[in-house]
Enzyme design. Structure first.
Site, PDB file in Angstrom:
ATOM      1  N   CYS A 167       0.844  -1.199   0.000  1.00 26.32           N
ATOM      2  CA  CYS A 167       0.000   0.000   0.000  1.00 26.32           C
ATOM      3  C   CYS A 167       0.883   1.256   0.000  1.00 26.32           C
ATOM      4  O   CYS A 167       1.546   1.531  -0.990  1.00 26.32           O
ATOM      5  CB  CYS A 167      -0.965  -0.048   1.177  1.00 26.32           C
ATOM      6  SG  CYS A 167      -2.375   1.070   0.992  1.00 26.32           S
ATOM      7  N   HIS A 223      -3.403  -5.854   1.067  1.00 24.24           N
ATOM      8  CA  HIS A 223      -2.730  -6.063   2.350  1.00 24.24           C
ATOM      9  C   HIS A 223      -2.671  -7.549   2.728  1.00 24.24           C
ATOM     10  O   HIS A 223      -3.597  -8.075   3.341  1.00 24.24           O
ATOM     11  CB  HIS A 223      -3.479  -5.315   3.461  1.00 24.24           C
ATOM     12  CG  HIS A 223      -3.322  -3.836   3.419  1.00 24.24           C
ATOM     13  ND1 HIS A 223      -2.341  -3.171   4.121  1.00 24.24           N
ATOM     14  CD2 HIS A 223      -4.015  -2.884   2.757  1.00 24.24           C
ATOM     15  CE1 HIS A 223      -2.445  -1.874   3.907  1.00 24.24           C
ATOM     16  NE2 HIS A 223      -3.447  -1.669   3.081  1.00 24.24           N
ATOM     17  N   GLU A 280      -0.805  -8.812   5.054  1.00 23.83           N
ATOM     18  CA  GLU A 280      -0.644  -8.923   6.507  1.00 23.83           C
ATOM     19  C   GLU A 280      -1.975  -8.889   7.249  1.00 23.83           C
ATOM     20  O   GLU A 280      -2.043  -9.239   8.425  1.00 23.83           O
ATOM     21  CB  GLU A 280       0.286  -7.813   7.018  1.00 23.83           C
ATOM     22  CG  GLU A 280      -0.332  -6.427   7.172  1.00 23.83           C
ATOM     23  CD  GLU A 280      -0.494  -5.665   5.875  1.00 23.83           C
ATOM     24  OE1 GLU A 280      -0.958  -4.507   5.917  1.00 23.83           O
ATOM     25  OE2 GLU A 280      -0.149  -6.219   4.804  1.00 23.83           O
TER      26      GLU A 280
END
Length: 226
Positions: A90, A198, A200
């Site tokens: 990002c 994302h 994570e």
């Protein structure tokens, strides 16, 4: 995993740095070094450097532009040149393009709207350090949360990325206006990946999905073996 060492960089305005560190720690089983943007040097013997999401320096000028000139990013550029793996997610992707480690630029989303939802992606290559844990053309789902995720580059650059197998991930349907629906790209050497979704935030079922875990397992596993 014994011997694996990673660092996560924090900029003023980062808000995914802890999420990134936790994701890496869950996969590698060890602590992750936390590095401040004003530091001039990285820890020794790093295997992976991660630039997290957020709004570094308040997104002034252009997203990632000021962060790309910070002391620590100069060290990241040098480390990438030596072959150290670098992951930018990002805002981290935006920093990587602004620092010249990846081609193209991240522009305002089509429609000038912030996009925050889960999106379907296609894994365009499994022949990379970061995507070896996926199958070619595998469909995965990861969350996105960005206002400037519209990947833009001229046609020769886009053709080169496609021809060299450097498009890592592609949106399964239009999300933000990105050229050719590109969601993630690799550098020519394959040790730097920038992506808007994302991973994570999708490493265990409690998150609502675990499709991001294989990305971390891929890079950790490959570097431990190396």
């Amino acid at each position: 995993m014994s011997g694996f060492r990673a660092a996560v960089v924090t900029f003023p305005g980062s808000n995914c740095d802890r999420d990134m560190a936790v994701a890496i720690e869950q996969v590698c089983g060890g602590a992750v070094d936390r590095v401040w943007h004003g530091d001039a040097a990285l820890p020794d013997r790093l295997d992976l450097i991660a630039l997290p999401g957020g709004f570094s320096y308040g997104d002034y000028l252009r997203c990632g532009a000021i962060a790309s000139r910070s002391p620590i990013v100069r060290a990241v550029v040098e480390a990438a040149g030596r072959g150290v793996a670098v992951l930018g997610v990002c805002n981290g992707f935006q920093v990587l393009t602004e620092a010249g480690l990846l081609p193209g630029a991240l522009m305002r989303n089509a429609g000038i709207r912030f996009v925050c939802r889960e999106v379907a992606l296609t894994v365009e290559t499994s022949q990379s350090l970061f995507t070896a844990g996926y199958a070619q053309s595998q469909r995965i789902v990861l969350p996105v949360a960005h206002h400037d995720g519209n990947f833009s580059a001229d046609e020769p650059t886009l053709d080169r990325l496609e021809g060299e197998g450097r498009v890592a991930l592609r949106y399964a349907e239009p999300v933000n206006g990105s050229a050719r629906d590109i969601a993630g790209v690799l550098n020519a050497q394959g040790n730097v990946l920038g992506m808007m979704p994302h991973p994570e935030r999708a490493i265990e079922p409690a998150h609502g999905g675990s499709d991001g875990r294989a990305l971390f397992e891929s890079v950790v596993g490959a570097l431990v073996q190396a």
